[in-house]
Design a protein around this motif. Structure first.
Motif, short mmCIF file in Angstrom:
data_model
loop_
_atom_site.label_atom_id
_atom_site.label_comp_id
_atom_site.label_asym_id
_atom_site.label_seq_id
_atom_site.Cartn_x
_atom_site.Cartn_y
_atom_site.Cartn_z
N PHE A 7 13.68 8.03 -6.31
CA PHE A 7 13.60 6.68 -6.88
C PHE A 7 14.22 5.61 -5.97
N VAL A 8 14.70 5.99 -4.80
CA VAL A 8 15.16 4.99 -3.84
C VAL A 8 14.01 4.05 -3.42
N PRO A 9 12.81 4.59 -3.11
CA PRO A 9 11.69 3.68 -2.80
C PRO A 9 11.32 2.77 -3.96
N MET A 10 11.58 3.20 -5.19
CA MET A 10 11.28 2.36 -6.36
C MET A 10 12.12 1.09 -6.32
N GLY A 11 13.42 1.24 -6.05
CA GLY A 11 14.29 0.07 -5.99
C GLY A 11 13.97 -0.82 -4.81
N PHE A 12 13.77 -0.20 -3.65
CA PHE A 12 13.50 -0.98 -2.44
C PHE A 12 12.16 -1.69 -2.53
N ASN A 47 0.82 -1.21 0.00
CA ASN A 47 0.00 0.00 0.00
C ASN A 47 0.85 1.26 0.00
N SER A 48 1.95 1.23 0.74
CA SER A 48 2.87 2.38 0.75
C SER A 48 3.48 2.59 -0.63
N PHE A 49 3.79 1.48 -1.30
CA PHE A 49 4.39 1.56 -2.64
C PHE A 49 3.39 2.13 -3.64
N GLY A 67 19.05 6.21 -8.31
CA GLY A 67 18.21 6.10 -7.13
C GLY A 67 17.65 4.70 -6.97
N THR A 68 17.27 4.08 -8.08
CA THR A 68 16.78 2.70 -8.04
C THR A 68 17.86 1.76 -7.54
#
Length: 218
Positions: free
Chosen positions: A134-139, A69-71, A188-189
């Motif tokens: 884009f850090v959250p994208m990779g994680f 949901n956060s994503f 960032g990814t």
């Protein structure tokens, strides 16, 4: 705005005249407000799906559901920050025929030009902002893919999302497509993937230590 208008008006009254880059705060407020609306729609559909499917409710893996949901909220916010800016929305989409010359094809040229501006804020935001967003994208991608995760597969997701944003900015004329954005978003990814592996390594090491303590007690 639907949810954040009063907070925005208070913020504008306090900072609107004294902050040079207040338009960024306005963009964030607008994007958050729209994202919250679409996120509520997502939650309704998600809850309905889980209730209909057998053995899906109550949710067993609450951590994964929370991250999912956060994503989704992160993706909605990212799209509104980068594509549906200002008054642009799904109901007001218009395609614009533009020459390819509007695209910044040469790496780092436009980013370096920002260092000659009145302040370094635009430079820092363009460089570090594009990376951090884009850090959250990779994680998130690495976590949600689970056993299907691989470095290249997860990296390709971040790259394709970034490329899609640049293409939409070009087609909808809501931003300037820039190869630097693609490069920084991809970096960032990569950072996000490294964060995922680092946390996974920490957890594995902790679990291994706990298993040793348990075996000693036995």
């Amino acid at each position: 705005m639907i949810f954040l208008e009063e907070i925005f008006n208070m913020t504008e009254a306090l900072l609107g005249e004294g902050l040079n880059h207040f338009f960024l705060i306005e963009l964030i407020f607008f994007s958050l407000d729209r994202s919250l609306l679409y996120f509520l729609v997502w939650l309704v559909f998600r809850w309905s799906y889980l209730k209909i499917r057998k053995n899906r409710w109550p949710v067993k893996n609450k951590r994964r559901e929370w991250i999912l949901n956060s994503f989704v909220f992160y993706i909605l916010l990212l799209i509104h920050l980068t594509v549906f800016r200002g008054g642009t929305s799904l109901s007001s989409i218009e395609l614009h025929i533009q020459p390819l010359s509007v695209i910044n094809w040469v790496p780092l040229v436009e980013t370096i030009k920002l260092t000659n501006g009145i302040s370094m804020f635009s430079y820092y935001y363009n460089l570090y902002g594009n990376i951090l967003w884009f850090v959250p994208m990779g994680f998130g991608s690495a976590y949600l893919l689970k056993e299907k995760h691989s470095f290249l597969r997860t990296l390709s997701i971040g790259f394709l999302v970034s490329l899609s944003i640049e293409v939409l900015q070009y087609l909808l004329d809501t931003g300037i497509p820039d190869i630097d954005d693609l490069i920084f978003n991809t970096l960032g990814t990569i950072l996000g993937i490294w964060c995922f592996h680092f946390i996974h390594w920490i957890r594995a090491k902790r679990n291994k230590k706990q298993d040793k303590l348990v075996s000693k007690k036995e």
